[in-house]
Design an enzyme around this catalytic site. Structure first.
Site, PDB file in Angstrom:
ATOM      1  N   ALA A   1       0.782   9.380 -23.530  1.00  0.00           N
ATOM      2  CA  ALA A   1       0.580   8.921 -22.139  1.00  0.00           C
ATOM      3  C   ALA A   1       1.863   9.219 -21.386  1.00  0.00           C
ATOM      4  O   ALA A   1       2.723   8.364 -21.225  1.00  0.00           O
ATOM      5  CB  ALA A   1       0.254   7.423 -22.138  1.00  0.00           C
ATOM      6  N   ALA A   2       1.990  10.456 -20.910  1.00  0.00           N
ATOM      7  CA  ALA A   2       3.328  10.962 -20.560  1.00  0.00           C
ATOM      8  C   ALA A   2       3.723  10.903 -19.093  1.00  0.00           C
ATOM      9  O   ALA A   2       4.916  10.965 -18.788  1.00  0.00           O
ATOM     10  CB  ALA A   2       3.460  12.397 -21.053  1.00  0.00           C
ATOM     11  N   ALA A   3       2.769  10.828 -18.164  1.00  0.00           N
ATOM     12  CA  ALA A   3       3.142  10.936 -16.737  1.00  0.00           C
ATOM     13  C   ALA A   3       3.814   9.649 -16.237  1.00  0.00           C
ATOM     14  O   ALA A   3       3.432   8.565 -16.671  1.00  0.00           O
ATOM     15  CB  ALA A   3       1.896  11.203 -15.904  1.00  0.00           C
ATOM     16  N   PRO A   4       4.804   9.757 -15.360  1.00  0.00           N
ATOM     17  CA  PRO A   4       5.301  10.975 -14.708  1.00  0.00           C
ATOM     18  C   PRO A   4       6.262  11.806 -15.537  1.00  0.00           C
ATOM     19  O   PRO A   4       6.621  12.898 -15.124  1.00  0.00           O
ATOM     20  CB  PRO A   4       5.992  10.437 -13.457  1.00  0.00           C
ATOM     21  CG  PRO A   4       6.416   9.039 -13.818  1.00  0.00           C
ATOM     22  CD  PRO A   4       5.382   8.530 -14.770  1.00  0.00           C
ATOM     23  N   GLY A   5       6.733  11.305 -16.705  1.00  0.00           N
ATOM     24  CA  GLY A   5       7.389  12.250 -17.600  1.00  0.00           C
ATOM     25  C   GLY A   5       8.755  11.898 -18.159  1.00  0.00           C
ATOM     26  O   GLY A   5       9.303  12.675 -18.936  1.00  0.00           O
TER      27      GLY A   5
ATOM     28  N   LYS B   1       9.955   9.937 -20.513  1.00  0.00           N
ATOM     29  CA  LYS B   1      10.178   9.921 -21.976  1.00  0.00           C
ATOM     30  C   LYS B   1      10.004  11.311 -22.565  1.00  0.00           C
ATOM     31  O   LYS B   1      10.707  11.689 -23.505  1.00  0.00           O
ATOM     32  CB  LYS B   1       9.252   8.898 -22.639  1.00  0.00           C
ATOM     33  CG  LYS B   1       9.778   7.485 -22.411  1.00  0.00           C
ATOM     34  CD  LYS B   1       8.703   6.492 -22.114  1.00  0.00           C
ATOM     35  CE  LYS B   1       9.266   5.229 -21.518  1.00  0.00           C
ATOM     36  NZ  LYS B   1       8.472   4.711 -20.410  1.00  0.00           N
TER      37      LYS B   1
ATOM     38  N   ASP C   1      -8.116  13.077 -22.987  1.00  0.00           N
ATOM     39  CA  ASP C   1      -8.299  11.780 -23.610  1.00  0.00           C
ATOM     40  C   ASP C   1      -7.753  11.941 -25.032  1.00  0.00           C
ATOM     41  O   ASP C   1      -7.807  13.045 -25.588  1.00  0.00           O
ATOM     42  CB  ASP C   1      -9.812  11.521 -23.638  1.00  0.00           C
ATOM     43  CG  ASP C   1     -10.126  10.132 -24.108  1.00  0.00           C
ATOM     44  OD1 ASP C   1     -10.485   9.320 -23.251  1.00  0.00           O
ATOM     45  OD2 ASP C   1     -10.032   9.872 -25.332  1.00  0.00           O
TER      46      ASP C   1
ATOM     47  N   CYS D   1       5.665  -1.644 -20.716  1.00  0.00           N
ATOM     48  CA  CYS D   1       6.557  -2.376 -19.803  1.00  0.00           C
ATOM     49  C   CYS D   1       5.886  -3.713 -19.511  1.00  0.00           C
ATOM     50  O   CYS D   1       5.798  -4.145 -18.377  1.00  0.00           O
ATOM     51  CB  CYS D   1       6.879  -1.565 -18.557  1.00  0.00           C
ATOM     52  SG  CYS D   1       5.452  -1.035 -17.626  1.00  0.00           S
TER      53      CYS D   1
HETATM   54  N1  SAM Z   1       5.411   7.571 -20.473  1.00  0.00           N
HETATM   55  C1  SAM Z   1       5.405   7.690 -19.044  1.00  0.00           C
HETATM   56  C2  SAM Z   1       6.794   8.010 -18.548  1.00  0.00           C
HETATM   57  O1  SAM Z   1       7.759   7.839 -19.297  1.00  0.00           O
HETATM   58  O2  SAM Z   1       6.932   8.468 -17.418  1.00  0.00           O
HETATM   59  C3  SAM Z   1       4.787   6.470 -18.391  1.00  0.00           C
HETATM   60  C4  SAM Z   1       3.384   6.210 -18.885  1.00  0.00           C
HETATM   61  S1  SAM Z   1       2.541   4.884 -18.131  1.00  0.00           S
HETATM   62  C5  SAM Z   1       3.323   3.500 -18.764  1.00  0.00           C
HETATM   63  C6  SAM Z   1       1.042   4.847 -18.989  1.00  0.00           C
HETATM   64  C7  SAM Z   1       0.150   6.058 -18.792  1.00  0.00           C
HETATM   65  O3  SAM Z   1      -1.038   5.867 -19.573  1.00  0.00           O
HETATM   66  C8  SAM Z   1      -0.329   6.305 -17.384  1.00  0.00           C
HETATM   67  O4  SAM Z   1       0.116   7.568 -16.941  1.00  0.00           O
HETATM   68  C9  SAM Z   1      -1.853   6.269 -17.471  1.00  0.00           C
HETATM   69  O5  SAM Z   1      -2.506   7.226 -16.665  1.00  0.00           O
HETATM   70  C10 SAM Z   1      -2.114   6.537 -18.933  1.00  0.00           C
HETATM   71  N2  SAM Z   1      -3.402   6.006 -19.434  1.00  0.00           N
HETATM   72  C11 SAM Z   1      -4.257   5.170 -18.824  1.00  0.00           C
HETATM   73  N3  SAM Z   1      -5.344   4.941 -19.612  1.00  0.00           N
HETATM   74  C12 SAM Z   1      -5.171   5.665 -20.727  1.00  0.00           C
HETATM   75  C13 SAM Z   1      -5.954   5.875 -21.894  1.00  0.00           C
HETATM   76  N4  SAM Z   1      -7.127   5.275 -22.069  1.00  0.00           N
HETATM   77  N5  SAM Z   1      -5.460   6.720 -22.839  1.00  0.00           N
HETATM   78  C14 SAM Z   1      -4.271   7.331 -22.674  1.00  0.00           C
HETATM   79  N6  SAM Z   1      -3.492   7.156 -21.589  1.00  0.00           N
HETATM   80  C15 SAM Z   1      -3.936   6.340 -20.626  1.00  0.00           C
END
Ligand code: SAM
Length: 433
Positions: A115-119, A121, A166, A237
């Site tokens: 779950a990488a966005a916005p990026g 990590k 997914d 978080c």
């Molecule tokens: N790791 C990111 C960073 O360092 O910038 C922040 C990630 S944020 C905490 C969580 C992410 O999980 C979101 O971008 C969201 O779109 C995604 N997400 C939401 N539902 C999800 C799912 N069912 N499976 C995987 N990722 C999901």
């Protein structure tokens, strides 16, 4: 916003699962302070630490993570500076920077960030990997995956493939493949309360419970993708026990996963269970986070490229040991450190985009200007011309005709075509100031 915590007794009540009344009061008092901490991650491929500190002497090194600096936003509005557009640093929440730091990926790893966005990590992981190995940076939401891709590009990451899938799309093909995995799970976001008021308004205990069951599902799936001997970092978080320790307990009781201890530091909070660490604003200069490290039993060979050539049949069939593997997709050329089978995934950015072959020659993509220091024709520009270039204006510089990589302080800025002393701007329209 004391109001929120008095009104929303559910928030206080649910913290009693692992915190004493005294600790809850301290946490809530710290959440009521509006002092958001700012930090950034320096890209040492573009500017050395010495150069950076020389330019910005009042930044404060992060207490734990190398190349992360805390700063006062009034003094240094880093987000507005040209160096931001050039990918010299990434604005990074101080707690977030511990995630890839403790995962500690290196150039031999094949990493998946689920779950990488916005990026943040992913960019940190890629920097630690020295732009080698392979990093799949995945994001389920399409619009967010494009933001991720643009951040990855600006930071000059060559080893990163951005996907928009997914988690199920990785199963079963990539089972046992990744030596390191980041699961920075979607969460209720109490660790963002000080930064985003809307997180408070949206917070409900029911949301915590439904996210907790999603997180439990995600961590079990993620674990199947981990290679024996590999490491997974789980983070949120959120301050909720249900989204943190409880998720790790679920993994430990359903698989052979083991917990990797994290350091005992005064700035970390460990619950009685001693499963992972919480970062609370009253102990640690940041907004709040939870993280835990997990290992899959087994031996992991980490000898340079030998790992990439590993005989393990899963890995071997996916990786073909060639440095700088270049491939074409619909007329566009890309490069990755190694050939990696990405068939079946929805690819946003399959490694670094080099450009397209046109009738008149090769049309270099802007992404390359962030990732390469060498180019046949280079033109160093001054601040005035940098300002004009980033606005999309034409430059007048007396140089011979040709395609140039423009640099500022030896940092790639973008491409331009020189014709009779005029430099035609090739800075992408969507990025212009
Ligand atoms: N790791 C990111 C960073 O360092 O910038 C922040 C990630 S944020 C905490 C969580 C992410 O999980 C979101 O971008 C969201 O779109 C995604 N997400 C939401 N539902 C999800 C799912 N069912 N499976 C995987 N990722 C999901």
């Amino acid at each position: 916003m004391i109001f929120f915590y008095n009104q929303n007794m559910e928030f206080k009540e649910h913290l009693k699962k692992y915190l004493s009344d005294f600790e809850i009061e301290k946490l809530i008092a710290s959440l009521n302070e509006n002092e958001v901490k700012h930090a950034l991650l320096l890209n040492e491929e573009k500017m050395t630490k010495e150069e950076f500190i020389n330019l910005f002497p009042n930044v404060k090194p992060h207490p734990i993570v190398p190349n992360v600096f805390l700063y006062n936003i009034e003094e240094y509005p880093f987000g507005k500076m040209y160096y931001h557009d050039l990918g010299v640093y990434y604005l990074f929440e101080p707690c977030s920077s511990l995630v890839s730091h403790y995962l500690s990926p290196n150039r031999n790893d094949i990493v998946l960030d689920i779950a990488a966005a916005p990026g943040g990590k992913s960019i940190h992981a890629s920097l630690l990997m020295n732009n080698e190995g392979i990093l799949i940076s995945n994001e389920i939401q399409t619009s967010r995956s494009h933001i991720l891709s643009s951040n990855i590009e600006r930071m000059g990451r060559r080893n990163t493939i951005v996907t928009n899938n997914d988690l199920d799309a990785f199963i079963p093909k990539y089972e046992g493949v990744f030596s390191k995995i980041i699961l920075d799970a979607p969460c209720s976001g109490s660790g963002m309360f000080r930064k985003q008021e809307s997180m408070k308004e949206d917070w409900t205990y029911n949301k915590v419970l439904s996210l907790s069951s999603l997180q439990k599902e995600l961590i079990l799936k993620a674990y199947t993708l981990l290679r024996p001997g590999g490491t997974l970092v789980y983070s949120t978080c959120s301050f909720s026990y249900e989204e943190d320790e409880e998720v790790i307990k679920h993994l430990l009781s359903n698989t052979d996963a083991t917990l990797v201890p994290l350091p005992d530091l005064d700035c970390f909070y460990k619950s009685k269970d001693n499963i992972g660490i919480h970062l609370f604003p009253y102990l640690f200069d940041g907004e709040g986070h939870y993280l835990a490290l997990i290992k899959k039993p087994g031996e992991l060979s980490l000898n340079d490229n030998k790992f990439i050539q590993d005989r393990n049949k899963n890995i071997h069939s996916l990786i073909n040991d060639q440095t700088g593997y270049i491939y074409e997709n619909n007329g566009t050329f890309y490069q990755m450190p190694y050939s990696f089978d990405i068939k079946g995934l929805h690819i946003i950015r399959g490694g670094i985009k080099l450009g397209t072959l046109e009738k008149y020659g090769f049309n270099f993509d802007h992404a390359l200007s962030h990732a390469s220091k060498s180019f046949p024709l280079i033109c160093e520009i001054d601040e005035d011309n940098l300002h004009k270039y980033l606005k999309g204006e034409q430059l007048s510089i007396g140089i011979k005709d040709g395609i140039y990589l423009l640099t500022y302080n030896n940092i790639g800025v973008g491409f331009a075509k020189a014709t009779k002393g005029k430099l035609n701007n090739r800075y992408p329209k969507g990025l212009r100031r």
